[in-house]
Design a protein around this motif. Structure first.
Motif, PDB file in Angstrom:
ATOM      1  N   LEU A 253       0.832  -1.206   0.000  1.00  0.00           N
ATOM      2  CA  LEU A 253       0.000   0.000   0.000  1.00  0.00           C
ATOM      3  C   LEU A 253       0.867   1.257   0.000  1.00  0.00           C
ATOM      4  N   ILE A 254       1.901   1.270   0.816  1.00  0.00           N
ATOM      5  CA  ILE A 254       2.791   2.430   0.870  1.00  0.00           C
ATOM      6  C   ILE A 254       3.482   2.631  -0.474  1.00  0.00           C
ATOM      7  N   GLU A 255       3.944   1.557  -1.098  1.00  0.00           N
ATOM      8  CA  GLU A 255       4.629   1.664  -2.388  1.00  0.00           C
ATOM      9  C   GLU A 255       3.693   2.194  -3.470  1.00  0.00           C
ATOM     10  N   LEU A 256       2.428   1.801  -3.435  1.00  0.00           N
ATOM     11  CA  LEU A 256       1.471   2.316  -4.415  1.00  0.00           C
ATOM     12  C   LEU A 256       1.406   3.838  -4.340  1.00  0.00           C
ATOM     13  N   PHE A 257       1.276   4.380  -3.154  1.00  0.00           N
ATOM     14  CA  PHE A 257       1.155   5.836  -3.026  1.00  0.00           C
ATOM     15  C   PHE A 257       2.489   6.530  -3.283  1.00  0.00           C
ATOM     16  N   ARG A 258       3.602   5.853  -2.992  1.00  0.00           N
ATOM     17  CA  ARG A 258       4.906   6.442  -3.330  1.00  0.00           C
ATOM     18  C   ARG A 258       5.033   6.597  -4.844  1.00  0.00           C
ATOM     19  N   GLN A 259       4.710   5.558  -5.584  1.00  0.00           N
ATOM     20  CA  GLN A 259       4.810   5.635  -7.040  1.00  0.00           C
ATOM     21  C   GLN A 259       3.778   6.596  -7.629  1.00  0.00           C
ATOM     22  N   ALA A 260       2.607   6.684  -6.997  1.00  0.00           N
ATOM     23  CA  ALA A 260       1.558   7.566  -7.508  1.00  0.00           C
ATOM     24  C   ALA A 260       1.981   9.027  -7.467  1.00  0.00           C
TER      25      ALA A 260
ATOM     26  N   GLY B 118      -1.938  10.140 -11.914  1.00  0.00           N
ATOM     27  CA  GLY B 118      -2.957   9.328 -12.560  1.00  0.00           C
ATOM     28  C   GLY B 118      -2.829   7.848 -12.286  1.00  0.00           C
ATOM     29  N   LEU B 119      -1.747   7.434 -11.611  1.00  0.00           N
ATOM     30  CA  LEU B 119      -1.538   6.006 -11.370  1.00  0.00           C
ATOM     31  C   LEU B 119      -2.676   5.396 -10.552  1.00  0.00           C
ATOM     32  N   LEU B 120      -3.136   6.126  -9.540  1.00  0.00           N
ATOM     33  CA  LEU B 120      -4.185   5.563  -8.674  1.00  0.00           C
ATOM     34  C   LEU B 120      -5.467   5.283  -9.455  1.00  0.00           C
ATOM     35  N   GLN B 121      -5.716   6.057 -10.527  1.00  0.00           N
ATOM     36  CA  GLN B 121      -6.936   5.889 -11.299  1.00  0.00           C
ATOM     37  C   GLN B 121      -6.763   4.904 -12.455  1.00  0.00           C
TER      38      GLN B 121
ATOM     39  N   ASP C 282      -8.809   1.377  -5.944  1.00  0.00           N
ATOM     40  CA  ASP C 282      -9.889   0.484  -5.506  1.00  0.00           C
ATOM     41  C   ASP C 282      -9.343  -0.904  -5.174  1.00  0.00           C
ATOM     42  N   LEU C 283      -8.388  -1.376  -5.964  1.00  0.00           N
ATOM     43  CA  LEU C 283      -7.762  -2.663  -5.673  1.00  0.00           C
ATOM     44  C   LEU C 283      -7.059  -2.611  -4.320  1.00  0.00           C
ATOM     45  N   ALA C 284      -6.442  -1.460  -4.009  1.00  0.00           N
ATOM     46  CA  ALA C 284      -5.749  -1.313  -2.728  1.00  0.00           C
ATOM     47  C   ALA C 284      -6.739  -1.376  -1.563  1.00  0.00           C
ATOM     48  N   VAL C 285      -7.909  -0.764  -1.729  1.00  0.00           N
ATOM     49  CA  VAL C 285      -8.927  -0.818  -0.676  1.00  0.00           C
ATOM     50  C   VAL C 285      -9.379  -2.262  -0.456  1.00  0.00           C
TER      51      VAL C 285
ATOM     52  N   ARG D 238       2.371  14.192   3.106  1.00  0.00           N
ATOM     53  CA  ARG D 238       1.437  14.054   4.224  1.00  0.00           C
ATOM     54  C   ARG D 238       0.046  13.665   3.725  1.00  0.00           C
ATOM     55  N   GLY D 239      -0.372  14.237   2.604  1.00  0.00           N
ATOM     56  CA  GLY D 239      -1.678  13.897   2.075  1.00  0.00           C
ATOM     57  C   GLY D 239      -1.795  12.422   1.733  1.00  0.00           C
ATOM     58  N   SER D 240      -0.753  11.865   1.120  1.00  0.00           N
ATOM     59  CA  SER D 240      -0.764  10.439   0.794  1.00  0.00           C
ATOM     60  C   SER D 240      -0.713   9.601   2.065  1.00  0.00           C
ATOM     61  N   CYS D 241       0.073  10.032   3.041  1.00  0.00           N
ATOM     62  CA  CYS D 241       0.158   9.312   4.312  1.00  0.00           C
ATOM     63  C   CYS D 241      -1.216   9.255   4.975  1.00  0.00           C
ATOM     64  N   GLU D 242      -1.918  10.381   4.971  1.00  0.00           N
ATOM     65  CA  GLU D 242      -3.236  10.404   5.602  1.00  0.00           C
ATOM     66  C   GLU D 242      -4.228   9.525   4.858  1.00  0.00           C
ATOM     67  N   ARG D 243      -4.106   9.452   3.528  1.00  0.00           N
ATOM     68  CA  ARG D 243      -4.982   8.556   2.772  1.00  0.00           C
ATOM     69  C   ARG D 243      -4.657   7.099   3.099  1.00  0.00           C
ATOM     70  N   ILE D 244      -3.385   6.767   3.226  1.00  0.00           N
ATOM     71  CA  ILE D 244      -2.999   5.411   3.616  1.00  0.00           C
ATOM     72  C   ILE D 244      -3.603   5.061   4.968  1.00  0.00           C
ATOM     73  N   ARG D 245      -3.525   5.990   5.913  1.00  0.00           N
ATOM     74  CA  ARG D 245      -4.097   5.738   7.244  1.00  0.00           C
ATOM     75  C   ARG D 245      -5.604   5.547   7.169  1.00  0.00           C
TER      76      ARG D 245
END
Length: 310
Positions: A85-92, A97-100, A131-134, A210-217
């Motif tokens: 999950l952390i790697e997904l948001f790091r690459q995003a 547009g990666l998340l979508q 969505d796959l991450a969720v 921080r925004g990505s970190c908060e979404r991960i949380r």
């Protein structure tokens, strides 16, 4: 302008607490006794467990730690999905547009175990990576996890873990590959490293914004079942991911107890009732931190609104 009576009372009470600060050291022996009890009870749980149990508990207020067998390497089951999950948001953050981006669900990708995508008609659906991450976190969907591993790259996940200083936390196989597990290609970590990763998540000290970190949380906080959740009141958010294999049970958790948040990691292997062990360690940790929450230097509890931010 006249100040409301409640505001005046609060100011006076906060001033009183500030005046007690020099006396805090006089109460350190009391808190040391509580911490010694926590450590002793944790060691008893580890000794009595019918298998091997490792754990690490981190007080996020004073950064102190209590652990048992916390340097041992354990198989992780689905708890290893947190680094994915952390790697997904790091690459995003590097690839807008990666998340979508959407991925089809081919029949070859569908695997058993937990999750729902295995029941989809092959090729009938596509889902965004977010969505796959969720699904990966909330339902522990193994097919979603394997699609994400293909999209991100196993090497990339491990490279990020190494750059964060984690040498024993490794993603070495996809989900539901017992033959790889038999060869020793297991997904691994230690209680100490997993607790450090969750501590950084709590402080938003990850290799993401921080925004990505908060979404991960927020994703990790989505309500789900698990023995770590059972002893903690439902009003207390927990960002966590459990994992299990035959003979293995794990959990990585950040418990957002108001005024005394903490990190809790438990890992077991070689059989035994790992879920019950996790529940017992979670109950012990909550017992300890709920005693410290809202406490003055002399151990008296006060309303939360009177406490200064820590």
């Amino acid at each position: 302008m006249r100040r409301p009576r409640r505001a005046i009372a609060k100011a006076l009470f906060v001033g009183l607490l500030a005046g007690l600060a020099p006396a805090a050291s006089a109460q350190e022996p009391h808190r040391s006794i509580l911490k010694d009890k926590l450590r002793a009870e944790l060691e008893v749980l580890a000794d009595e467990f019918d298998g091997v149990l490792g754990a690490e508990i981190v007080d996020l207020t004073d950064s102190s730690r209590v652990g048992v067998n916390d340097g041992l390497v354990f198989p992780q089951g689905s708890a290893i999905k947190i680094p994915i999950l952390i790697e997904l948001f790091r690459q995003a953050e590097q690839r807008p547009g990666l998340l979508q981006e959407r991925r089809a669900v081919p029949q070859a990708a569908q695997v058993g175990g937990s999750g729902v995508i295995q029941y989809f008609a092959p090729g009938s659906s596509s889902l965004s990576l977010e969505d796959l991450a969720v699904l990966m976190i909330v339902l522990s969907d193994n097919t979603a996890t394997n699609i994400l591993i293909d999209a991100l790259g196993m090497d990339a996940v491990n490279r990020t873990l190494r750059e964060m200083g984690f040498r024993d936390t490794k993603l070495q196989r996809k989900m539901i590959q017992p033959e790889a597990s038999l060869r020793g290609a297991e997904n691994l970590s230690t209680p100490a490293e997993a607790a450090e990763l969750m501590t950084r998540l709590a402080h938003c000290e990850l290799p993401v914004s921080r925004g990505s970190c908060e979404r991960i949380r927020r994703i990790l906080e989505i309500p789900k079942e698990g023995p770590v959740r059972d002893p903690v009141p439902g009003s207390v958010p927990i960002a966590f991911k459990p994992g299990s294999l035959e003979g293995v049970a794990t959990v990585w958790a950040y418990v957002e107890l108001p005024d005394r948040p903490y990190v809790l990691v438990v890992m077991t292997n070689y059989g035994g009732d790992g879920d019950e062990a996790i529940r017992q360690v979670s109950e012990l940790a909550y017992w300890y931190f709920s005693k410290l929450a809202r406490a003055t230097p002399y151990g008296t509890r006060v309303p939360r609104e009177f406490l200064r931010p820590r």
